[in-house]
Design a protein around this motif. Structure first.
Motif: not given
Length: 368
Positions: A340, A310, A312, A338, A239, A236-237
């Protein structure tokens, strides 16, 4: 922590008190125990942070006065710094039969040679003068226990790279190496890693992590579905560049195998991967040839890579500081970032601690 808890003996603590030093600075707190345990150290610390005592204190604890050998060598770029460190060492050796010799240009070689025939346990030297003594065979470094490369960035700036290489050829195979520098750019790290064995990277530069520039989200899942959830989020991302943090080397390796199989452009780094290979991987990541870097916290220490959009957290970190440290690798220099975090039900207590510390309830992200 106080000096006693760090492993410094009572007589040295009393000497420190006489000189108005009662509690350790941050670099001392982080370095002393590691050095006493024989660990190689890369320390990033500005002048004025107390770094000289950070290495002198544990070295004094380890010097054996029953031996006449040179046990410690401190290499420094300028004679001013050599004098400064010698003064600190002289204060510390009060009441101890420890021989300290400053060795720099402009000082009579003959008098230094004379002193070397006595009990000299510690040499504080500039590279040129030290090499002079090595060539004359007036100094023997074969019984060294510890080498300190101080102000490594300045040393490289002043063109002492070759001299350091020549000096390091004279050391015994098993020697503790400590490298201190105000900045830890790639050339300093390259120099340090060349002579070190799995060094601990210690930095006391205050980390300015601006959390308001970093969008944080949490994905609630269970461990067996975590890989699927991660891959969905990555798709979805998509990055530009991302670091994926795992708790253990094994989990990092397993994740790389799965992601590789699924066609993701990824590489793993952890402490079992040889240093030269790690450096190649990090360079490729820096150059944006790799999209995903899968890392453990230990391997990623000291990593400062611009362009990471990003982060994660495949595994939740054990400590709140580690979480802040991890996510602070994005949202740099005013850029948006970002992060997550993937949590299993058993991680909810740790998540609560993180949210309490950052004073923010992290929004949940739904993954289909």
């Amino acid at each position: 922590m106080n000096f006693k808890e760090l492993g410094i003996s009572e007589d040295i603590i009393n000497t420190l008190k006489k000189n108005g030093i009662t509690s350790p600075t941050e670099i001392q707190n982080k370095s002393i125990r590691e050095i006493l345990n024989g660990k190689d150290i890369i320390g990033e610390a500005q002048t004025g942070t107390g770094k000289t005592l950070a290495f002198l204190l544990p070295i004094f604890e380890k010097i054996s006065t029953s031996s006449k050998d040179v046990q410690c060598l401190i290499i420094t770029p300028t004679r001013e710094l050599a004098i400064q460190i010698t003064e600190e060492a002289t204060k510390l050796k009060e009441g101890k039969d420890i021989g300290v010799l400053a060795m720099y240009g402009g000082k009579d070689v003959g008098s230094q040679v004379k002193k070397l025939s006595g009990n000299i346990h510690m040499i504080i030297a500039t590279p040129g003068r030290l090499l002079d003594h090595i060539k004359r065979k007036t100094v023997d470094l074969k019984k060294l226990k510890t080498i300190v490369i101080d102000e490594a960035d300045q040393m490289l700036l002043m063109g002492f790279r070759n001299e350091i290489d020549l000096v390091m050829k004279e050391r015994p195979k098993k020697v503790q190496t400590l490298c201190f520098s105000a900045t830890m750019d790639s050339s300093v790290k390259k120099l340090a890693y060349r002579y070190m064995n799995e060094p601990a990277v210690i930095s006391v530069k205050k980390e300015e992590v601006t959390l308001d520039k970093i969008k944080q989200e949490v994905v609630e899942t269970v461990d067996r579905l975590k890989r699927e959830a991660l891959c969905t989020v990555l798709d979805e991302d998509n990055p530009f560049m991302a670091i994926i943090f795992c708790r253990t080397k094994r989990r990092a390796d397993e994740l790389e195998v799965v992601m590789h199989r699924r066609g993701y452009n990824c590489k793993v780094i952890h402490s079992d991967i040889p240093q030269n290979k790690r450096e190649r991987i990090i360079k490729s990541f820096r150059d944006a040839d790799i999209q995903y870097l899968i890392a453990t916290d230990v391997a990623s220490r000291g990593l400062d890579i611009s362009g990471v959009s990003h982060i994660y957290n495949y595994d939740i970190p054990e400590k709140v500081e580690t979480y802040i440290h991890r996510i602070g690798r994005t949202g740099r220099a005013g850029e948006e970032g970002y992060t997550c975090l993937f949590v299993d039900p058993k991680d909810l207590r740790l998540l609560g601690e993180i949210e309490k510390e950052i004073k923010f309830a992290i929004p949940r992200r739904n993954v289909e």
